[in-house]
Write a protein that holds these residues in place. Structure first.
Motif, PDB file in Angstrom:
ATOM      1  N   VAL A 397       1.718   6.556  -1.820  1.00  8.75           N
ATOM      2  CA  VAL A 397       0.907   6.626  -3.038  1.00  8.75           C
ATOM      3  C   VAL A 397      -0.193   5.568  -3.002  1.00  8.75           C
ATOM      4  O   VAL A 397      -1.324   5.816  -3.411  1.00  8.75           O
ATOM      5  CB  VAL A 397       1.792   6.448  -4.290  1.00  8.75           C
ATOM      6  N   LYS A 398       0.110   4.389  -2.487  1.00  2.62           N
ATOM      7  CA  LYS A 398      -0.899   3.342  -2.357  1.00  2.62           C
ATOM      8  C   LYS A 398      -2.034   3.811  -1.441  1.00  2.62           C
ATOM      9  O   LYS A 398      -3.213   3.622  -1.737  1.00  2.62           O
ATOM     10  CB  LYS A 398      -0.265   2.077  -1.788  1.00  2.62           C
ATOM     11  N   GLY A 399      -1.655   4.431  -0.302  1.00  2.00           N
ATOM     12  CA  GLY A 399      -2.684   4.912   0.620  1.00  2.00           C
ATOM     13  C   GLY A 399      -3.562   5.972  -0.011  1.00  2.00           C
ATOM     14  O   GLY A 399      -4.787   5.971   0.151  1.00  2.00           O
ATOM     15  N   ARG A 400      -2.947   6.908  -0.740  1.00  4.27           N
ATOM     16  CA  ARG A 400      -3.729   7.956  -1.407  1.00  4.27           C
ATOM     17  C   ARG A 400      -4.663   7.356  -2.460  1.00  4.27           C
ATOM     18  O   ARG A 400      -5.812   7.788  -2.610  1.00  4.27           O
ATOM     19  CB  ARG A 400      -2.795   8.974  -2.058  1.00  4.27           C
ATOM     20  N   LEU A 401      -4.179   6.345  -3.179  1.00  9.62           N
ATOM     21  CA  LEU A 401      -5.003   5.690  -4.192  1.00  9.62           C
ATOM     22  C   LEU A 401      -6.192   4.972  -3.548  1.00  9.62           C
ATOM     23  O   LEU A 401      -7.313   5.025  -4.065  1.00  9.62           O
ATOM     24  CB  LEU A 401      -4.159   4.689  -4.986  1.00  9.62           C
ATOM     25  N   LYS A 402      -5.968   4.346  -2.411  1.00 10.47           N
ATOM     26  CA  LYS A 402      -7.073   3.670  -1.716  1.00 10.47           C
ATOM     27  C   LYS A 402      -8.099   4.693  -1.207  1.00 10.47           C
ATOM     28  O   LYS A 402      -9.302   4.437  -1.237  1.00 10.47           O
ATOM     29  CB  LYS A 402      -6.524   2.833  -0.560  1.00 10.47           C
TER      30      LYS A 402
END
Length: 1020
Positions: A397-402
């Motif tokens: 989820v962090k990667g998608r948000l970035k």
């Protein structure tokens, strides 16, 4: 034969032919022909074409290579003159011949009278060191006899070789002119042909610095008002006399008197400031004494609290009677308990029973647990980066948000570039034409608006119309609310109340009904509507649309309220300008489109077809539960903060206060230097060689590749506020933005170089995959494509330098690395910042510090917790070493710039504070805490926002009030600190003219003295 004309620096600067001939000041022109005396025909060169701003605006290639007005194109290549460099302009004004100190002018005058071939520098060094003067004279003369009989000897070096042939034989006026021409030639050799002096603040400061760059500026002239007045006046008058003798050959008494009077007044003013500072220090000493008394009182209460807990523990756990428990406590604590009771006057409370003792202990334990639990959660919300906290729950989820943040920045930049030509066209219109164009654009009369536009503007407007249509289609697909109207041009109400009052009370109630209807259809409360949604309703209301029974707006051709009725004056008063409205609309539309793409198949819409953020977040959580089982609510809360709370805008008042705070703190060259300390993160995380190569070599990655248009997320707004626009202008002028850009691009390119190195070996590639697998797992192909792109780039570079391809995956990876060390988007901000727009003022100048804490937390503490103790230790050493070295270096440079003493003996003391300063701690705050032990006061000092300019009038008024209310006449108002908050020049002015450097030097001296005493004490 015609009389020869001697060329000056101004003559050459004003004539491009003379520059191309490489003429020098002192050359002559006879009958229109150049007679070379100090120049050579071999030095002639092609001066090229001088670029104008119009050339740059109309040529994309020039924009891409960042050409500046005044640069030249020579043989098809760009030659940069750096005329826009504030530092270079400062040094040019400092070095020019007419900017001289009294010692410089004295040197010129002596050289006219006693030609020795000695420059200003020779005389200055001689004044500072008699031995240096003797060495110089021995070089110029073979000394004969004794100096008491006057200077005599056999000349070994002819002054004609220094100043020009004929100097010795010339009269004093000739010598004066030849000396000036020599320094003008030096100026050309240093800065090149074509470089001309500007008229900005940097030039003013440079000229002033040149005038005071003399040992006489440091002469002790006394501390009394009379001595400082007479001493300063005498130095100023003597400066005028020496200047006149050196430049004119005769003294101007009126000018000398005027200089003396001005210097005397300045000296008197400085004396008054000094007296005020002395009184302030005395008052501070008294305050310290009072705080020490309060500290002792707090400690006494803590001792009594501890004694009461011991009483309860002895009764409950050990079965003592109340009298027995009291006896035990007395034996163990009487030496501190009795003084504490005497100090506070408080009685020791004895538990009346065993049950009361038990209850007291339970209450204490429960309170401690609740406070501790609340503290940790509160600390994370207040200070923890949102992306780090999301990453702790789910790296995917962090990667998608970035990725969302990167695409948002990239596409926003593309959109702003598309509308930029038209925005510039609007700004260039006359006020009358712009008002007419604005009225027709807002009213949808595109044909009439186009008729009023110049031809080139019509072309740019057609591109904007096409772009707006594309945005409308994408917005509709994404479930974004927008005005679905023909000939739509964005218009945003800036003053809702004013507009509604303009329409009348009846309209105010109608507008409220429309807000209610819209909120119901959107599934929100009225207070949850974003500024964009309120603007939409206000625009529909202003156009005459009214809600129908089913709550949907009816789009009719007949409008009840027309902007022609509102009038141009009201449009200017209640609406944002068309260029600002267009820019904001594009930003917000792209943001909403990218938000919809972020949720992808998880995106949910309500019955009215609008994107429902809450339901979409719920779907993301439901489909990814295996990554964060048991913590779904926490992740949902964090995403809600980013996509709902983060969309809220600060009020204009708070935003203005923050802008003013930044103007008075970081919008100056002094603070720009601080930015170089940020390169410590790059050195520690990506290696010294990669950082140096990225810093000085051609940048493969630029900020545009990361979609970054602002210094940090704090400044990423539409620049609608006038103060925000002014602040951004100050960032450009001061060099702060340029240094920041250099730092960011260095981090991106250093991380890129390290990534290439990592995938060059099987071991490195395995480590790279291990590090980024979870983060990039939201896209199964991303990591593999990235590795292939990195390898392909290295291969291409080996075959042919400069042929490597920078792909989107490489750009995203570089953006990801940069966002890990700098707060460049909303996902890198704390949750409390996102959810509380009114609190954002408290985060002024602190978001970067909080990000540095996150860097240490991620690379040191979390690595240690994972069991990677060796790696954590290496990271700690690297971060500590690089950050300490670079920040200590920038501090030293800044100290030299503002006249503070730099002593090698104090560097060992300053080094730890250079590192601690990165994490928000400074010597003043911690020493104050040591004295008062008041954690609340410490937190208040650290949390207080900087609003210097906004509160400067109040500070000045308070000082004046104190002075006026002092019946004994002992208090002198202290206004010196107000200088610190002047934009661009505040730190320089405060330290040079407000006594800041002297105060600092005194503190350093006192500290050194204390350390000396301590050392001798320990030795004894």
């Amino acid at each position: 034969m015609a009389t020869p004309y001697t060329l000056t620096l101004k003559d050459i600067q004003d004539n491009e032919n003379l520059q191309g001939f490489a003429a020098m000041p002192g050359d002559e022109v006879i009958d229109g022909k150049l007679k070379r005396i100090f120049s050579s025909e071999d030095d002639s060169f092609n001066i090229g074409y001088k670029l104008t701003q119009q050339d740059i605006d109309s040529t994309p290639n020039l924009q891409q290579i960042e050409a500046k007005e005044g640069d030249r194109v020579v043989d098809g290549k760009l030659k940069r003159l750096e005329q826009d460099s504030a530092f270079k302009q400062f040094m040019y004004s400092f070095d020019k011949p007419s900017t001289a100190s009294d010692i410089n002018y004295l040197a010129d005058y002596v050289e006219q009278k006693i030609p020795l071939g000695m420059s200003r520098r020779d005389y200055l060094l001689g004044l500072l060191s008699p031995n240096t003067m003797m060495d110089t004279l021995n070089t110029k003369l073979e000394i004969k006899g004794n100096f008491s009989d006057g200077i005599s000897g056999v000349r070994t070096e002819n002054p004609d070789a220094i100043w020009g042939e004929g100097f010795m034989a010339g009269d004093e006026e000739t010598k004066r002119n030849m000396i000036i021409r020599k320094y003008e030639r030096d100026l050309i050799e240093e800065y090149g042909y074509g470089f001309t002096e500007g008229v900005g603040l940097a030039n003013t400061l440079g000229s002033f610095a040149g005038m005071i760059s003399s040992p006489t500026s440091l002469l002790p002239i006394g501390s009394s008002p009379i001595r400082m007045t007479l001493g300063s006046g005498g130095l100023s008058a003597s400066y005028s006399v020496i200047e006149d003798l050196a430049r004119e050959g005769e003294i101007d008494p009126e000018k000398a008197a005027m200089y003396g009077a001005f210097g005397g007044i300045t000296g008197f003013g400085l004396n008054r400031i000094g007296v005020g500072i002395q009184k302030a220090l005395l008052k501070r000493k008294e305050t310290k004494s009072k705080k020490a008394e309060e500290k002792q009182l707090r400690e006494s209460h803590q001792i009594i609290d501890k004694a009461e807990q011991e009483l309860s523990r002895n009764i409950e756990h050990y079965g003592y009677t109340p009298s027995g428990a009291l006896e035990i406590v007395g034996k163990n604590m009487n030496d501190v308990l009795v003084p504490a009771i005497a100090k506070t006057g408080r009685k020791l409370k004895m538990p009346k029973s065993k049950s009361e003792s038990k209850q007291r202990l339970q209450d204490a334990v429960v309170n401690d647990e609740v406070v501790a639990r609340a503290k940790f959660k509160l600390i994370d919300e207040l200070f923890g980066s949102l992306s780090l906290r999301i990453g702790n729950l789910s790296q995917a989820v962090k990667g998608r948000l970035k990725k969302y943040e990167w695409k948002l920045g990239i596409n926003t930049g593309i959109g702003m570039d598309k509308i930029k030509p038209f925005v510039n066209d609007l700004a260039s219109l006359t006020p009358e034409t712009k008002a007419a164009v604005t009225r027709n654009l807002f009213h949808g009369n595109f044909d009439e608006a186009t008729r009023l536009m110049p031809d080139e503007m019509k072309i740019n407007f057609n591109e904007v119309k096409q772009f707006l249509n594309e945005l409308a289609k994408e917005s509709k697909k994404a479930g974004v609310v927008f005005d679905e109207l023909p000939n739509y041009f964005p218009r945003i109400v800036s003053n809702y109340d004013g507009l509604l009052n303009h329409f009348g009370k009846k309209s105010m109630s109608g507008f409220q009904r429309m807000l209610n209807d819209f909120a119901k259809r959107s599934g929100k409360r009225i207070d949850e509507l974003t500024p964009d949604e309120r603007a939409l309703v206000a625009n529909q209301f202003a156009r005459g649309y009214r809600s129908t029974v089913d709550g949907k707006p009816r789009y009719t051709k007949q409008r009840e309220v027309d902007l022609d009725y509102v009038g141009d004056e009201a449009i200017a008063k209640f609406y944002e300008s068309p260029e600002d409205a267009l820019a904001l609309y594009v930003r917000n539309a792209i943001n909403n489109i990218e938000k919809y793409k972020f949720f992808g198949r998880n995106a949910k819409k309500n019955k009215a077809g609008y994107l429902n953020i809450q339901d979409s977040i719920g779907d993301v959580i439901a489909k990814g539960r295996k990554d964060f089982i048991g913590r779904e609510d926490e992740l949902a809360d964090l995403l809600q903060s980013r996509f709902v709370g983060g969309e809220q805008q600060m009020g204009k008042t708070i935003g203005t206060l923050r802008d003013l705070g930044y103007m008075g703190t970081i919008s100056n060259p002094y603070s720009a230097i601080t930015q170089f300390g940020d390169l410590g993160n790059s050195g520690a995380l990506y290696g010294f060689r990669n950082t140096i190569a990225a810093l000085f070599n051609t940048k493969d990655l630029k900020l545009i590749d990361a979609g970054i248009n602002d210094i940090s997320q704090e400044f990423a707004e539409g620049n609608i506020r006038k103060t925000a626009k002014a602040l951004n202008t100050f960032f450009d002028i001061s060099g702060f933005r340029a240094v920041d850009r250099l730092g960011k691009e260095t981090v991106m390119n250093a991380s890129f170089r390290k990534a290439i190195q990592s995938v060059s070996t099987p071991e490195g590639e395995a480590a790279f995959i291990k590090k980024y697998t979870d983060l990039y797992s939201f896209d199964p192909k991303l990591l593999n494509n990235l590795i292939n792109d990195l390898k392909a780039f290295k291969t291409a570079e080996k075959i042919k330098k400069g042929s490597g391809k920078i792909t989107d995956d490489i750009k995203f990876h570089a953006f990801n690395e940069l966002s890990d060390v700098q707060p460049i988007n909303l996902s890198e901000m704390p949750q409390a910042y996102l959810d509380n727009p009114r609190m954002r003022l408290l985060y002024s100048l602190k978001t970067f510090t909080l990000k540095q804490i996150d860097v240490a937390r991620r690379n040191i503490f979390q690595e240690w917790q994972k069991g990677n103790k060796l790696n954590a230790t290496k990271n700690a050493a690297a971060l500590g070493g690089y950050l300490t070295t670079l920040n200590l270096g920038t501090k030293t440079v800044k100290d030299l710039l503002v006249g503070r003493e730099v002593n090698a003996d104090t560097l060992s003391h300053d080094a730890p504070w250079a590192l601690l300063g990165v994490y928000g701690m400074n010597e003043y705050n911690l020493s104050s805490f040591q004295e008062d032990a008041d954690i609340i006061s410490l937190m208040g000092r650290m949390a207080a926002p900087s609003t210097g300019i906004a509160t400067a009038p109040l500070v000045a008024l308070n000082e004046y009030r104190k002075e006026q209310s002092d019946d004994l006449g002992m208090y002198e108002a202290d206004y010196s600190k107000l200088l610190k908050d002047i934009p661009l020049v505040g730190p320089l002015f405060y330290n040079w003219f407000g006594g800041g450097a002297e105060k600092y030097n005194d503190r350093v001296f006192d500290r050194s003295l204390d350390l000396w005493y301590q050392w001798n004490f320990y030795q004894c």
